[in-house]
Design an enzyme around this catalytic site. Sequence first.
Site, mmCIF file in Angstrom:
data_model
loop_
_atom_site.group_PDB
_atom_site.id
_atom_site.type_symbol
_atom_site.label_atom_id
_atom_site.label_comp_id
_atom_site.label_asym_id
_atom_site.label_seq_id
_atom_site.Cartn_x
_atom_site.Cartn_y
_atom_site.Cartn_z
ATOM 1 N N LEU A 181 0.814 -1.214 0.000
ATOM 2 C CA LEU A 181 0.000 0.000 0.000
ATOM 3 C C LEU A 181 0.847 1.263 0.000
ATOM 4 C CD1 LEU A 181 -2.724 -1.049 2.615
ATOM 5 C CD2 LEU A 181 -2.903 -1.103 0.125
ATOM 6 N N GLY A 182 2.074 1.157 0.491
ATOM 7 C CA GLY A 182 2.939 2.323 0.530
ATOM 8 C C GLY A 182 4.193 2.016 1.320
ATOM 9 N N GLY A 233 8.030 4.051 3.019
ATOM 10 C CA GLY A 233 8.781 5.266 3.282
ATOM 11 C C GLY A 233 9.876 4.985 4.269
ATOM 12 N N GLY A 248 8.866 2.572 7.221
ATOM 13 C CA GLY A 248 8.449 1.194 7.045
ATOM 14 C C GLY A 248 7.619 1.008 5.791
ATOM 15 N N LYS A 282 2.146 -3.117 9.035
ATOM 16 C CA LYS A 282 3.259 -2.209 8.772
ATOM 17 C C LYS A 282 4.536 -2.860 9.257
ATOM 18 C CE LYS A 282 5.106 2.405 9.319
ATOM 19 N NZ LYS A 282 4.897 3.768 9.800
ATOM 20 N N ASP A 294 4.258 11.642 15.084
ATOM 21 C CA ASP A 294 4.302 11.575 13.617
ATOM 22 C C ASP A 294 2.946 11.978 13.031
ATOM 23 O OD1 ASP A 294 5.275 11.172 11.086
ATOM 24 O OD2 ASP A 294 5.308 8.984 11.188
#
Length: 482
Positions: A222-223, A225, A228, A244, A338
């Site tokens: 899904l993504g 960075g 993680g 994650k 965050d």
Amino acid sequence: MGLAVCKRPCCWGRCGPCCHGAPGEEGSGSGTAGTHRANRFKSVYSYMPRTSQDLCLQKGEVFEVLHDHGQWLFVQQGERTGYVPRAFAASEDSLEAKDWYFGKLSRLDAKRFLLQPMNADGAFLVWWNEEVDCYYLSVRIRNLARHYQIQASSNTFYLVQRKKFPSLEKLLKHYYNNADGLCTKLELPCAKLDAPSLPSLSHNTIGDLEIQPRSFEKIKELGSGAFGTVWLAKWNGTTEVAIKELQVSAESMKNKMQDEAETMWKLNHERVLKLYAVCLNADPVFIVTEYMRNGSLRRYLKGHRPKRDLGFHSLVDFSIQIAQGMDYMERMGCVHCDLRSDNILLTEMLSCKIGDFGLASFTDNQSIQVIADMKLPIKWMAPEVFICCRYSIKSDVWSFGVLLVEIMTYGRIPFPDINNQAYINNMFTRSPLSAPEGCPENMADIMRLCWAMERTDRPPFKDLEKNLTKLIDAGLAEDMVQ
């Protein structure tokens, strides 16, 4: 014949026969003959079995509760038995079992729900307003929501004195057939897309924070960075979750994750993403949360950037929801560390949930020490993070001000005219941040409150929520019909 556990296959998202029934229509669905009505419940949402011991239910089906296990119920329908989440069910004759009743809401929530594209003119819902201790009927007409206070006295309900009814249901039936002073006659109940978050992955994992990694299957990335990689995955071959992966190698860090997760998975708020489990025996280690199909707030904002068509009210609505979640975090003594639009997830009804607790900590002290190798999002950090390596809930307030910049610019990277090093230099020189060009001055004032150089001067999230609500109070007041 013995009782059988439900194992039949079932499609995700199917709706029972009462999904969009008119007020007063009861959904069909089998129940056990002769069951005492006190034990008869109705499914408010469809439920797909997560384990072989669960019962498959379609929305509107009726069943009997055999055993109450807190957040999970062991129930019987016909000859089938199994577990279902308590949050998916309501007593058959209760108000909560009605398609059109949404429980405790705010005017903002009611408006957001009604203005979703699947609802047409005449879509409606009834909700409880805690501020004034009464029910409201909210109705959609074009791109507006109108809220009507329901008066109650001597077991009667009415919008106007000349038309009184013995129940809410009969009141709705009347306006279903005739507008009789409403902005339009009632049509279908507002769509109810957001099922409640479950307290645990299943009835048999309630006490299990650590879950074996082999029970999860990755579906797609899904993504990713610096913090993680996030995956859509399935638990037990049945349940979609988000996992994650975190690059953590030192045993001390794994122990810290375990300690924090043991507290964080107890967080329970509608604006906070539910943490279900951690897998510290995997390589890499990962955390497990509920899965949000609509993705991040930043992605949603970027999708609307070309037309900039969300409107000030919608942008402020997102901000208020996040402030509500952070107010809960503040009261729980949890700092996020965050807070940015990438870590705000959206439900199908565009409700916000604060996610990504990879850097979060619980503390009884004023602040926590920033570890040297922590990978922090620089442009969201407050001055004290760089000057004295301390982080607190007041640092989250600073980050919230930067998140407001993201919202008002439709997901753009904040402060594009300076790089990370220049941002840090400005913190040491105590140079003030600037609101984005074109930002309404009343929103810019709230950003500046968040960016007070002295952290003690920054307001609590409860006050920020109130200040943001004032920005759209006039519009909300116009929606109210007395």
